[in-house]
Design a protein around this motif. Structure first.
Motif, PDB file in Angstrom:
ATOM      1  N   ASN A   1      12.048   3.699 -14.291  1.00 56.83           N
ATOM      2  CA  ASN A   1      13.446   3.260 -14.285  1.00 56.83           C
ATOM      3  C   ASN A   1      13.753   2.404 -13.065  1.00 56.83           C
ATOM      4  O   ASN A   1      12.907   2.232 -12.177  1.00 56.83           O
ATOM      5  CB  ASN A   1      14.398   4.462 -14.353  1.00 56.83           C
ATOM      6  CG  ASN A   1      14.252   5.393 -13.158  1.00 56.83           C
ATOM      7  OD1 ASN A   1      14.497   5.004 -12.016  1.00 56.83           O
ATOM      8  ND2 ASN A   1      13.852   6.629 -13.423  1.00 56.83           N
TER       9      ASN A   1
ATOM     10  N   LYS B   1      12.778   0.722 -22.077  1.00 53.81           N
ATOM     11  CA  LYS B   1      13.991  -0.021 -21.747  1.00 53.81           C
ATOM     12  C   LYS B   1      14.521   0.402 -20.377  1.00 53.81           C
ATOM     13  O   LYS B   1      14.342   1.547 -19.945  1.00 53.81           O
ATOM     14  CB  LYS B   1      15.048   0.170 -22.825  1.00 53.81           C
ATOM     15  CG  LYS B   1      15.592   1.575 -22.964  1.00 53.81           C
ATOM     16  CD  LYS B   1      16.648   1.624 -24.052  1.00 53.81           C
ATOM     17  CE  LYS B   1      17.260   3.013 -24.178  1.00 53.81           C
ATOM     18  NZ  LYS B   1      18.316   3.067 -25.204  1.00 53.81           N
ATOM     19  N   LEU B   2      15.143  -0.563 -19.691  1.00 56.68           N
ATOM     20  CA  LEU B   2      15.755  -0.354 -18.384  1.00 56.68           C
ATOM     21  C   LEU B   2      14.748   0.099 -17.317  1.00 56.68           C
ATOM     22  O   LEU B   2      15.105   0.796 -16.368  1.00 56.68           O
ATOM     23  CB  LEU B   2      16.911   0.638 -18.471  1.00 56.68           C
ATOM     24  CG  LEU B   2      18.045   0.259 -19.428  1.00 56.68           C
ATOM     25  CD1 LEU B   2      19.099   1.363 -19.485  1.00 56.68           C
ATOM     26  CD2 LEU B   2      18.696  -1.051 -19.010  1.00 56.68           C
TER      27      LEU B   2
ATOM     28  N   ASP C   1      16.731   3.015 -11.293  1.00 58.38           N
ATOM     29  CA  ASP C   1      17.907   3.691 -10.764  1.00 58.38           C
ATOM     30  C   ASP C   1      18.106   3.494  -9.268  1.00 58.38           C
ATOM     31  O   ASP C   1      19.244   3.304  -8.808  1.00 58.38           O
ATOM     32  CB  ASP C   1      17.837   5.185 -11.080  1.00 58.38           C
ATOM     33  CG  ASP C   1      18.063   5.478 -12.547  1.00 58.38           C
ATOM     34  OD1 ASP C   1      18.365   4.528 -13.301  1.00 58.38           O
ATOM     35  OD2 ASP C   1      17.919   6.647 -12.953  1.00 58.38           O
TER      36      ASP C   1
ATOM     37  N   LEU D   1      24.060   0.537 -14.608  1.00 56.03           N
ATOM     38  CA  LEU D   1      23.460   0.157 -15.896  1.00 56.03           C
ATOM     39  C   LEU D   1      24.012   0.961 -17.060  1.00 56.03           C
ATOM     40  O   LEU D   1      24.244   0.417 -18.137  1.00 56.03           O
ATOM     41  CB  LEU D   1      21.934   0.288 -15.830  1.00 56.03           C
ATOM     42  CG  LEU D   1      21.217  -0.702 -14.905  1.00 56.03           C
ATOM     43  CD1 LEU D   1      19.718  -0.444 -14.905  1.00 56.03           C
ATOM     44  CD2 LEU D   1      21.516  -2.138 -15.319  1.00 56.03           C
TER      45      LEU D   1
ATOM     46  N   THR E   1      17.837  -6.757 -17.655  1.00 60.24           N
ATOM     47  CA  THR E   1      17.258  -5.462 -17.324  1.00 60.24           C
ATOM     48  C   THR E   1      16.559  -4.792 -18.502  1.00 60.24           C
ATOM     49  O   THR E   1      16.326  -3.576 -18.487  1.00 60.24           O
ATOM     50  CB  THR E   1      18.345  -4.519 -16.757  1.00 60.24           C
ATOM     51  OG1 THR E   1      19.451  -4.466 -17.669  1.00 60.24           O
ATOM     52  CG2 THR E   1      18.833  -5.016 -15.411  1.00 60.24           C
TER      53      THR E   1
ATOM     54  N   GLY F   1      17.257  -3.947 -21.638  1.00 58.87           N
ATOM     55  CA  GLY F   1      17.917  -2.790 -22.222  1.00 58.87           C
ATOM     56  C   GLY F   1      17.657  -2.538 -23.683  1.00 58.87           C
ATOM     57  O   GLY F   1      17.939  -1.456 -24.176  1.00 58.87           O
TER      58      GLY F   1
ATOM     59  N   LYS G   1      23.083  -1.716 -22.947  1.00 61.75           N
ATOM     60  CA  LYS G   1      21.876  -2.544 -22.872  1.00 61.75           C
ATOM     61  C   LYS G   1      21.650  -3.136 -21.489  1.00 61.75           C
ATOM     62  O   LYS G   1      20.800  -4.007 -21.315  1.00 61.75           O
ATOM     63  CB  LYS G   1      21.954  -3.664 -23.915  1.00 61.75           C
ATOM     64  CG  LYS G   1      21.935  -3.132 -25.344  1.00 61.75           C
ATOM     65  CD  LYS G   1      21.939  -4.248 -26.367  1.00 61.75           C
ATOM     66  CE  LYS G   1      21.866  -3.687 -27.783  1.00 61.75           C
ATOM     67  NZ  LYS G   1      21.831  -4.736 -28.819  1.00 61.75           N
ATOM     68  N   GLY G   2      22.404  -2.685 -20.505  1.00 57.36           N
ATOM     69  CA  GLY G   2      22.229  -3.224 -19.168  1.00 57.36           C
ATOM     70  C   GLY G   2      22.709  -4.664 -19.087  1.00 57.36           C
ATOM     71  O   GLY G   2      23.619  -5.080 -19.814  1.00 57.36           O
TER      72      GLY G   2
END
Length: 353
Positions: free
Chosen positions: A193, A309-310, A195, A241, A291, A293, A248-249
């Motif tokens: 991720n 994803k992400l 984050d 996000l 990103t 997403g 979907k960011g």
């Protein structure tokens, strides 16, 4: 930007399905930064940089083998062209003539079509401390007018600057918008991720998308103030996000402030746990923040990694999406006798202690 010399070395990455060899070039500087590029798609396959403890990791998503780069549906690390991003409804009008290009993204064209620059085997050579790659796109390829000759150069300095320069010329008027589509995760390409990444984009405006199609610009250029697109101050991506529309960011173009064609800082990406930092400089008027997403569903990557994803971020320096159909956007049409030129620098380093 400093241009201290780091001389690349050449070896073989493997062979294309038709038997052609795919050459690879490796840059290693005095700070344990390594960058590798290949002729297929003009792709950056590896970007290895140390963290605050001196531990080196590859921060660039990619594949292990030629066969995966032949298809490369996500354009990992590739040069996208001749027009990156979207062309709405896969058509445009130029000098009173309508052109229809390949539909490969629903009803639209994205990143140049099905057999775009990403999927071509470029010719290559070493020139001083640069690797240069060339591709000649035929008149009518993917529906685009004119024969377009493109040269991209890669260079790594001892100041940890990955310098990408683009040039192109044509024999007929044609839209041109080029970028490199590297996906980054400063924790390592196999980290799940984004984050703990902190993102800053130095843009006062962005180009919103249509309500009924989140990938197509509305044509408006809007102020970021008071929106989720205000990244002028650093923002922790884990806090942002999940709040983005549609879950979907980011899939958005940001407008470089006071663009004048000079090389200027547009974005910073930090990862405090490892201490890594990436700065993005460009001569382009825009940067697409993506990103991943929705279009990265469980993708098998290099070294056994699985990309979800992400898990990564693209900061694609470019002209605005769908510019050829938007009169209010900067012009992307290249004409005979003109020279397209663009420069982007990704600079790697550590956060100040």
């Amino acid at each position: 930007m400093s241009q201290s010399h780091v001389i690349p070395r050449k070896d073989s990455f493997g062979h294309f399905t038709d038997g052609r060899e795919v050459n690879r070039y490796t840059f290693c500087n005095q700070n344990d930064v390594t960058v590798r590029v290949i002729e297929l798609g003009c792709v950056i396959t590896d970007i290895r940089v140390p963290d605050k403890e001196g531990i080196v990791a590859d921060i660039n998503l990619g594949y292990d083998a030629v066969k995966d780069y032949e298809t490369n549906p996500l354009s990992l690390g590739a040069i996208c062209g001749r027009v990156v991003n979207v062309i709405s409804n896969a058509r445009f009008t130029l000098d009173d003539k309508e052109y229809h290009v390949t539909k490969n993204f629903g009803n639209h064209c994205i990143h140049g079509g099905k057999r775009s620059f990403t999927h071509q085997l470029w010719s290559s050579w070493i020139e001083d401390d640069k690797v240069k790659m060339k591709y000649v796109s035929a008149d009518g390829e993917e529906g685009f007018p004119g024969e377009l000759t493109t040269i991209v150069s890669y260079q790594l300095t001892n100041q940890n600057e990955l310098v990408i320069e683009y040039s192109a010329s044509t024999n007929k008027p044609t839209p041109v918008n080029l970028t490199n589509h590297a996906y980054f995760n400063l924790a390592g390409h196999n980290y799940p991720n984004l984050d703990e990444h902190v993102l800053q984009i130095l843009a006062d405006k962005f180009t919103p998308t249509k309500e009924n199609d989140i990938y197509i610009p509305s044509g408006e250029i809007r102020d970021v103030s008071g929106t989720m697109y205000d990244l002028r101050q650093p923002v922790r991506l884990g806090n942002r996000l999940g709040k983005m529309p549609h879950g979907k960011g980011y899939f958005n173009n940001f407008c470089v402030t006071n663009v004048d064609g000079s090389l200027r800082l547009i974005a910073k990406l930090d990862h405090p746990p490892t201490g890594r930092r990436m700065e993005v400089y460009t001569t382009e008027p825009g940067v697409q923040c993506y990103t991943g997403g929705d279009t990265i569903p469980h993708t098998q990557g290099k070294e056994g990694a699985v990309y979800e994803k992400l898990c990564s971020i693209c900061l694609e320096t470019q002209h605005y999406p769908d510019s050829v159909n938007q009169e209010s956007f900067p012009n992307t049409v290249l004409r005979p006798g003109q020279q397209y030129h663009s420069k982007t620098v990704y600079k790697f380093g550590l956060l100040d202690k």
